[in-house]
Scaffold this motif. Structure first.
Motif, PDB file in Angstrom:
ATOM      1  N   PRO A 217      22.189  14.734   8.608  1.00  0.00           N
ATOM      2  CA  PRO A 217      22.773  14.050   9.761  1.00  0.00           C
ATOM      3  C   PRO A 217      21.999  12.826  10.212  1.00  0.00           C
ATOM      4  O   PRO A 217      22.597  11.820  10.606  1.00  0.00           O
ATOM      5  CB  PRO A 217      22.826  15.096  10.873  1.00  0.00           C
ATOM      6  CG  PRO A 217      22.244  16.324  10.348  1.00  0.00           C
ATOM      7  CD  PRO A 217      21.944  16.157   8.907  1.00  0.00           C
ATOM      8  N   GLY A 249      26.487  12.482   4.386  1.00  0.00           N
ATOM      9  CA  GLY A 249      27.617  13.062   5.116  1.00  0.00           C
ATOM     10  C   GLY A 249      28.881  13.157   4.271  1.00  0.00           C
ATOM     11  O   GLY A 249      29.917  13.614   4.750  1.00  0.00           O
ATOM     12  N   SER A 262      33.906  19.893   9.188  1.00  0.00           N
ATOM     13  CA  SER A 262      33.987  18.474   9.513  1.00  0.00           C
ATOM     14  C   SER A 262      35.279  18.194  10.299  1.00  0.00           C
ATOM     15  O   SER A 262      35.270  17.466  11.301  1.00  0.00           O
ATOM     16  CB  SER A 262      33.929  17.669   8.206  1.00  0.00           C
ATOM     17  OG  SER A 262      34.348  16.367   8.402  1.00  0.00           O
ATOM     18  N   GLU A 307      27.946  17.535   8.137  1.00  0.00           N
ATOM     19  CA  GLU A 307      26.914  16.686   8.716  1.00  0.00           C
ATOM     20  C   GLU A 307      27.470  15.377   9.269  1.00  0.00           C
ATOM     21  O   GLU A 307      26.871  14.765  10.138  1.00  0.00           O
ATOM     22  CB  GLU A 307      25.851  16.354   7.656  1.00  0.00           C
ATOM     23  CG  GLU A 307      25.200  17.548   7.026  1.00  0.00           C
ATOM     24  CD  GLU A 307      24.390  18.342   8.011  1.00  0.00           C
ATOM     25  OE1 GLU A 307      24.538  18.140   9.230  1.00  0.00           O
ATOM     26  OE2 GLU A 307      23.618  19.189   7.566  1.00  0.00           O
ATOM     27  N   ALA A 310      28.735  16.028  12.707  1.00  0.00           N
ATOM     28  CA  ALA A 310      27.630  16.623  13.470  1.00  0.00           C
ATOM     29  C   ALA A 310      26.801  15.507  14.088  1.00  0.00           C
ATOM     30  O   ALA A 310      26.371  15.588  15.244  1.00  0.00           O
ATOM     31  CB  ALA A 310      26.758  17.463  12.555  1.00  0.00           C
ATOM     32  N   ALA A 311      26.604  14.455  13.312  1.00  0.00           N
ATOM     33  CA  ALA A 311      25.814  13.327  13.817  1.00  0.00           C
ATOM     34  C   ALA A 311      26.475  12.763  15.077  1.00  0.00           C
ATOM     35  O   ALA A 311      25.791  12.440  16.059  1.00  0.00           O
ATOM     36  CB  ALA A 311      25.703  12.255  12.734  1.00  0.00           C
ATOM     37  N   PHE A 324      18.309  16.725  15.185  1.00  0.00           N
ATOM     38  CA  PHE A 324      19.508  17.109  14.429  1.00  0.00           C
ATOM     39  C   PHE A 324      19.267  18.324  13.517  1.00  0.00           C
ATOM     40  O   PHE A 324      19.943  19.335  13.620  1.00  0.00           O
ATOM     41  CB  PHE A 324      19.998  15.945  13.563  1.00  0.00           C
ATOM     42  CG  PHE A 324      20.587  14.782  14.328  1.00  0.00           C
ATOM     43  CD1 PHE A 324      20.548  14.720  15.713  1.00  0.00           C
ATOM     44  CD2 PHE A 324      21.191  13.743  13.644  1.00  0.00           C
ATOM     45  CE1 PHE A 324      21.092  13.648  16.390  1.00  0.00           C
ATOM     46  CE2 PHE A 324      21.743  12.666  14.312  1.00  0.00           C
ATOM     47  CZ  PHE A 324      21.683  12.618  15.688  1.00  0.00           C
TER      48      PHE A 324
END
Ligand code: ACO
Length: 364
Positions: A217, A249, A262, A307, A310-311, A324
């Motif tokens: 991330p 990602g 996602s 990921e 998520a970021a 993270f």
């Protein structure tokens, strides 16, 4: 039979979780995560993963209380958090301080009580260290708050809003378990030697921090910043892929369609962040990235993984990059420990073979 990276090799039987890469489905103890995440808490899903089914009210109360009672760290661990060099990143601190929890009470076989203790202290270690390196006073755990609420409270020193808790709780539920990923495999390998649960989790943390696994991330943020600064999304992405750089990602060993996590995180982020420049940029990078990868890596089925969004969630929560991977790990403690316990129930030590490709010098 040899497969580099054990690609496609079944390394264990499990009833904890299942990743169906063709259908894009993530199953926890038989339930599709998309069907259970909206109305569940971290505590309920942790119970499900550890025990195999959802808790009744009493069982949920007991687990919630146990997690709260186990959040505090002994003085020697707080001293350790403060004494480690300031340039040590939080994943290394987490690995070291968790290791220091490994006292004589942790013996083979691993137990759910031990799993609760380790899961409960992870956010405390992360939040204490984060505030310590920022020269802020440490915020002690608050027993009136849920697991996720308390984590945000300890990081920021204020009780978080419901929207923030919901967004982080969704992320932590979606990342608790993911079949035989690299860190879970590492935990199971360590557990299979009849080592203790602290050692299994310590192995997993070390495995999680690599950029090809839980370290992605922060790489996504770097990618988005680069794309933003260049003002040319497609050109930047193309240049990277042509230079054989990985787009952080994107891609997954198992999913051949979109990673369901996602999709779920993107929906959560849309709900939570609304009209946001950062979210817009992420969605454009996703669309263009998939197109570029389809063209330059035909037949590889590369989509965004957990990921990627998520970021965005972490950024919307004002969590800085160094949090993270530790936050991802704090939720994965549940999966790691559930797998280590399962491994102990029918254990055979992992001991694969290798093919020797060096020069044979025997008798020369
Ligand atoms: N960007 C560009 N190309 C990619 C990407 C990517 N993100 N992912 C895979 N590819 C390409 C590879 O270059 C390779 O191409 P080639 O056949 O021309 O050599 C092909 O697709 C297959 O890639 P592998 O790396 O062999 O696939 P593998 O299954 O081993 O790796 C992994 C999966 C590690 C996730 C990979 O896709 C990757 O490195 N992604 C970026 C890092 C990332 O986002 N990691 C987080 C994963 S989710 C998690 O762990 C929680």
């Amino acid at each position: 039979m040899f497969q580099k990276g054990l690609k496609g090799i079944v390394a264990a039987e499990t009833s904890v979780g299942h990743v169906d890469g063709e259908k894009g489905q993530l199953i926890y103890r038989g339930y599709d995560i998309r069907e259970i995440m909206e109305n569940s808490t971290f505590e309920q899903i942790a119970y499900l993963l550890w025990h195999g089914d959802f808790p009744n009210e009493q069982q949920l109360n007991d687990l919630t209380t146990a997690l709260k009672e186990n959040r505090n760290l002994p003085a020697y661990m707080i001293d350790l958090i403060k004494s480690l060099p300031k340039d040590m990143d939080i994943m290394n601190v987490l690995r070291t301080v968790i290791s220091a929890e490994g006292r004589a009470t942790y013996q083979w076989k691993p137990t759910i009580e031990q799993a609760i203790r380790l899961t409960a202290i992870a956010p405390t270690i992360i939040a204490y260290r984060k505030r310590f390196i920022e020269d802020k006073p440490l915020v002690d755990p608050d027993a009136s708050l849920s697991h996720v609420e308390n984590y945000l409270y300890m990081l920021n020193g204020t009780v978080p809003s419901r929207a923030h808790v919901n967004a982080l709780e969704a992320y932590m539920i979606l990342t608790m378990e993911h079949g035989m990923n690299a860190s879970t495999f590492a935990a199971r390998v360590t557990a299979s030697t009849e080592s203790d649960l602290v050692s299994a989790v310590t192995s997993a943390i070390g495995t999680m921090k690599g950029p090809l696994h839980g370290g992605a991330p922060a790489g996504v943020i770097t990618l988005l910043n680069e794309v933003h600064d260049s003002g040319d999304i497609e050109g930047t992405l193309r240049k990277k892929v042509l230079a054989r750089e990985k787009l952080m990602g994107f891609g997954h060993r198992v999913y051949k369609v979109h990673d369901p996590r996602s999709i779920a995180l993107k929906a959560k982020l849309k709900q939570f962040a609304g009209d946001d420049e950062w979210l817009d940029l992420s969605m454009q990078v996703e669309d263009i990235g998939v197109k570029v990868l389809q063209e330059l890596k035909p037949g590889r089925a590369l989509y965004t993984n957990v990921e990627f969004y998520a970021a965005g969630i972490m950024k919307a929560l004002n969590m800085s990059e160094e949090l993270f991977t530790p936050t991802f790990s704090a939720s994965r403690f549940v999966g790691w420990t559930a797998h280590a316990i399962e491994q102990s129930e029918d254990n055979v030590i992992f001991r694969p073979e290798s093919r020797f490709v060096g020069t044979v010098r025997v008798g020369s």
